[in-house]
Write an enzyme that holds these catalytic residues in place. Structure first.
Site, short mmCIF file in Angstrom:
data_model
loop_
_atom_site.label_atom_id
_atom_site.label_comp_id
_atom_site.label_asym_id
_atom_site.label_seq_id
_atom_site.Cartn_x
_atom_site.Cartn_y
_atom_site.Cartn_z
N TYR A 167 -9.77 -21.89 -21.43
CA TYR A 167 -10.93 -21.95 -22.32
C TYR A 167 -11.48 -20.56 -22.67
CZ TYR A 167 -15.49 -23.04 -24.25
OH TYR A 167 -16.59 -23.11 -25.09
N LYS A 171 -11.47 -18.43 -26.48
CA LYS A 171 -12.61 -17.92 -27.23
C LYS A 171 -12.47 -16.43 -27.50
CE LYS A 171 -14.80 -21.77 -27.77
NZ LYS A 171 -14.93 -22.38 -29.11
#
Length: 244
Positions: A167, A171
């Site tokens: 994750y 980003k």
């Protein structure tokens, strides 16, 4: 489509808008008097979100959209019936399953997260860019996170959540890709920026967040309404610029 091209109301599309921060972004843009497309892959949840937004006074419409599917992204163009798109908010994201420590993470899980959080943004943006170019003031808002900041991640005293090999890096890559879009689109009028909603209580984190989805939506609404001389290729939360 042609009968609506003279309508002066701003048209926006928010991906992953059937719940959480995406829904609140759609609600906030709808409160401005905009036409707001609810992009979501689940038909029932999409219809429920549209109905709720309309009940609250928003001019909302549903857009079937799976950001991981090329055909679905292409079909979203056909679903756009106003001849142009003024604002695209790429909000859809997944965290992936645990564990995410890099020594044990499942590579398939990393691919799944990247497919939605990065490739999905590229896929949808490129599909809808021709419609955005028809707008007088096109805006693209990519929803990122402070966990994508390498400055914050590399600070031993910083707090950026658990170790994450899927994750958080997704980003970081989204941030980098957004800068490249801003560079390519410089001088075209298309402003492309990143917004961090903060740690909001959503399904993404099991509702452990300390901010509400409505609070998290504020940065996206601000970036969606930037003036023509506003920034592009920048990274913000509600309080201002964030470190890369």
């Amino acid at each position: 489509m042609d009968e609506n091209t003279t309508d002066s109301r701003t048209v926006a599309l928010v991906t992953g808008a059937n719940k959480g921060i995406g829904y609140e972004i759609a609600a906030g843009l709808g409160a401005l008097g905009w036409r707001v497309g609810v992009g979501a892959r689940d038909e029932g949840r999409r219809a429920a979100a549209v109905a709720a937004l309309r009940a609250g006074g928003a001019d909302a419409f549903g857009v079937p959209l799976d950001v991981t599917d090329d055909a679905s992204a292409a079909a979203a163009v056909l679903a756009e019936r106003f001849g142009r798109l003024d604002v695209l908010v790429n909000n859809a994201a997944v965290t992936g399953s645990v564990p995410q420590e890099p020594t044990v993470v499942d590579l398939a899980e990393v691919r799944t997260v990247l497919e939605t959080n990065v490739l999905g943004v590229i896929r949808v943006t490129n599909a809808l860019l021709p419609l955005l170019r028809r707008s007088a003031s096109p805006r693209i808002v990519n929803m990122s996170s402070v966990v994508g900041s390498l400055t914050r991640q590399s600070d031993p005293a910083g707090e950026t959540g658990p170790i994450s090999a899927a994750y958080s890096p997704s980003k970081t890559l989204l941030n980098a890709v957004t800068v490249q879009y801003a560079k390519e689109l410089r001088g075209t009028g298309v402003l492309v920026n990143l917004g961090c909603p903060g740690f909001c209580a959503t399904d993404l984190n099991g509702h452990r967040g300390t901010r509400s989805p409505e609070q998290g939506a504020r940065v996206a609404i601000r970036l969606a309404t930037l003036p023509d001389d506003g920034p592009s290729g920048a990274f913000f939360d509600e309080d201002g610029p964030l470190p890369w």
